[in-house]
Design an enzyme around this catalytic site. Structure first.
Site, PDB file in Angstrom:
ATOM      1  N   ARG A 106       0.840  -1.203   0.000  1.00 48.60           N
ATOM      2  CA  ARG A 106       0.000   0.000   0.000  1.00 48.60           C
ATOM      3  C   ARG A 106       0.877   1.256   0.000  1.00 48.60           C
ATOM      4  O   ARG A 106       0.588   2.226  -0.711  1.00 48.60           O
ATOM      5  CB  ARG A 106      -0.943   0.003   1.208  1.00 48.60           C
ATOM      6  CG  ARG A 106      -1.840   1.242   1.251  1.00 48.60           C
ATOM      7  CD  ARG A 106      -2.855   1.153   2.386  1.00 48.60           C
ATOM      8  NE  ARG A 106      -3.630   2.376   2.519  1.00 48.60           N
ATOM      9  CZ  ARG A 106      -4.674   2.693   1.782  1.00 48.60           C
ATOM     10  NH1 ARG A 106      -5.084   1.871   0.826  1.00 48.60           N
ATOM     11  NH2 ARG A 106      -5.319   3.828   1.968  1.00 48.60           N
ATOM     12  N   SER A 128      -7.573  26.877  13.449  1.00 48.10           N
ATOM     13  CA  SER A 128      -7.949  27.202  12.076  1.00 48.10           C
ATOM     14  C   SER A 128      -9.468  27.147  11.901  1.00 48.10           C
ATOM     15  O   SER A 128     -10.058  27.999  11.217  1.00 48.10           O
ATOM     16  CB  SER A 128      -7.274  26.230  11.111  1.00 48.10           C
ATOM     17  OG  SER A 128      -7.649  26.487   9.781  1.00 48.10           O
ATOM     18  N   HIS A 138      -6.950  36.460  14.350  1.00 48.78           N
ATOM     19  CA  HIS A 138      -5.835  35.912  15.118  1.00 48.78           C
ATOM     20  C   HIS A 138      -6.337  35.461  16.495  1.00 48.78           C
ATOM     21  O   HIS A 138      -7.056  36.202  17.176  1.00 48.78           O
ATOM     22  CB  HIS A 138      -4.729  36.952  15.279  1.00 48.78           C
ATOM     23  CG  HIS A 138      -4.144  37.380  13.973  1.00 48.78           C
ATOM     24  ND1 HIS A 138      -3.200  36.644  13.295  1.00 48.78           N
ATOM     25  CD2 HIS A 138      -4.401  38.467  13.205  1.00 48.78           C
ATOM     26  CE1 HIS A 138      -2.887  37.251  12.166  1.00 48.78           C
ATOM     27  NE2 HIS A 138      -3.606  38.364  12.079  1.00 48.78           N
ATOM     28  N   HIS A 181      -6.720  18.638  22.120  1.00 44.61           N
ATOM     29  CA  HIS A 181      -7.388  18.476  20.830  1.00 44.61           C
ATOM     30  C   HIS A 181      -8.494  17.455  21.067  1.00 44.61           C
ATOM     31  O   HIS A 181      -8.361  16.271  20.781  1.00 44.61           O
ATOM     32  CB  HIS A 181      -6.408  17.979  19.771  1.00 44.61           C
ATOM     33  CG  HIS A 181      -7.068  17.638  18.460  1.00 44.61           C
ATOM     34  ND1 HIS A 181      -7.825  18.537  17.750  1.00 44.61           N
ATOM     35  CD2 HIS A 181      -7.092  16.474  17.745  1.00 44.61           C
ATOM     36  CE1 HIS A 181      -8.288  17.956  16.660  1.00 44.61           C
ATOM     37  NE2 HIS A 181      -7.860  16.697  16.639  1.00 44.61           N
ATOM     38  N   THR A 231     -11.394  12.711   8.676  1.00 45.97           N
ATOM     39  CA  THR A 231     -10.958  14.083   8.442  1.00 45.97           C
ATOM     40  C   THR A 231      -9.494  14.017   8.018  1.00 45.97           C
ATOM     41  O   THR A 231      -8.687  13.391   8.699  1.00 45.97           O
ATOM     42  CB  THR A 231     -11.072  14.941   9.718  1.00 45.97           C
ATOM     43  OG1 THR A 231     -10.205  14.410  10.729  1.00 45.97           O
ATOM     44  CG2 THR A 231     -12.488  14.945  10.254  1.00 45.97           C
TER      45      THR A 231
END
Length: 316
Positions: free
Chosen positions: A42, A153, A171, A178, A233
């Site tokens: 792969r 982001s 900003h 996370h 994602t």
């Protein structure tokens, strides 16, 4: 004239790893890319497919399937190998499976003579970053997790739709895990240099539909929404990785929210969490310690405890 090949290895050739390689190639960030996967054929196929991009890019990037032995002179190793959370679970529930992968791979990597920077992108990324730091023996500035770079982001993108402005004119940072305990540091979010709290106070009617709690919730749930609809994602996080790689290789001194080993910053030790960091050729040159409000400090401490508890049972 002498030259130094900019070499990046990517471990894991699924959606995230392949998309990361694609981003690196299209942005002409490095000279060589090594793809390392559990299934060699792969990795070979991904490298072959990606090599066919070269006629349409600005520079030629050499890409091939390899192994740990090819990483001895790599500048950066990116860790993408891992799995996605199952419905009803969280990223933290993948801690044991991540440890099974990296408790073997990291010692093998280090035994090959690798002496560069490691970027962890596999979930749970904060726990993985900490375990990789402990397993590798590298200095803390050279083990970096993607952390809340993608969440920051997402926050900027959501805000840009309400204001409206270009996301790059927004900003601010999402801090901590996370994951579910992350939070937006609203006290440090600015639009073109102007604090968002001042903007909302001065224009209550114009921005009446902008609810910060709702924005924060959408930011936190963005990954789950994507996962629910298409199963993974990878484009956003791939570009986040490419941004971090470029910042390091180019010695950019760019400030990005990444998962970093804390040693007293924000009053925390023995944990990795998302905080702003100055990225250079040496890895993290310095962590930027924001002057958080008391409620934000409490949320950061809680998030660090969530991360710390998830990795407490690991034999590190």
């Amino acid at each position: 004239m002498g030259s130094k090949t900019r070499k990046v290895a990517i471990v894991g050739v699924g959606h995230v790893g392949a998309s990361c390689a694609y981003s690196l190639i299209n942005q002409s960030i490095c000279d060589e890319i090594i793809l390392i996967g559990r299934t060699p054929h792969r990795a070979y196929a991904q490298a072959l497919d990606l090599s066919h991009c070269m006629d349409f890019t600005y520079t030629r990037t050499k890409i091939f399937a390899g192994s740990c032995a090819d990483c001895s002179d790599a500048d950066i190793v990116v860790l993408c190998a891992g799995s996605y959370p199952k419905p009803g679970s969280s990223r933290l529930d993948m801690t044991d499976s991540a440890f099974e992968i990296y408790q073997t791979f990291i010692p093998s990597l280090m035994s090959c003579g690798f002496d560069g920077t490691i970027i962890a992108a596999a979930n749970p990324v904060d726990v993985v970053t900490y375990m990789v730091w402990k397993l590798s023996g590298l200095p803390r500035e050279r083990v970096i997790g993607t952390g809340t770079s993608i969440d920051s982001s997402r926050l900027k993108t959501l805000l840009s739709e309400y204001l409206p402005v270009d996301p790059r004119s927004v900003h601010g940072y999402v801090l901590g895990e996370h994951g579910e305990s992350q939070f937006a540091a609203w006290s440090h979010v600015t639009i073109g240099g102007k604090p968002i709290m001042d903007i909302l106070a001065q224009h209550p009617q114009r921005f009446s539909q902008l609810n910060l709690d709702d924005i924060e919730l959408k930011t936190r749930n963005a990954g789950w929404e994507i996962l629910q609809h298409k199963g993974s994602t990878h484009y956003g996080i791939a570009n986040a990785i490419a941004h971090i790689v470029r910042s390091i290789l180019n010695d950019d001194f760019n400030i990005t929210a990444v998962s970093a080993v804390l040693d007293g910053e924000y009053g925390e030790r023995g944990v990795c969490a998302g905080v702003p960091a100055i990225l250079t050729r040496k890895g993290i040159a310095e962590l930027v310690e924001l002057n958080l409000t008391p409620p934000e400090r409490a949320r950061f401490a809680n998030s660090c405890q969530v991360i710390r508890s998830a990795g407490a049972s690991l034999p590190l």
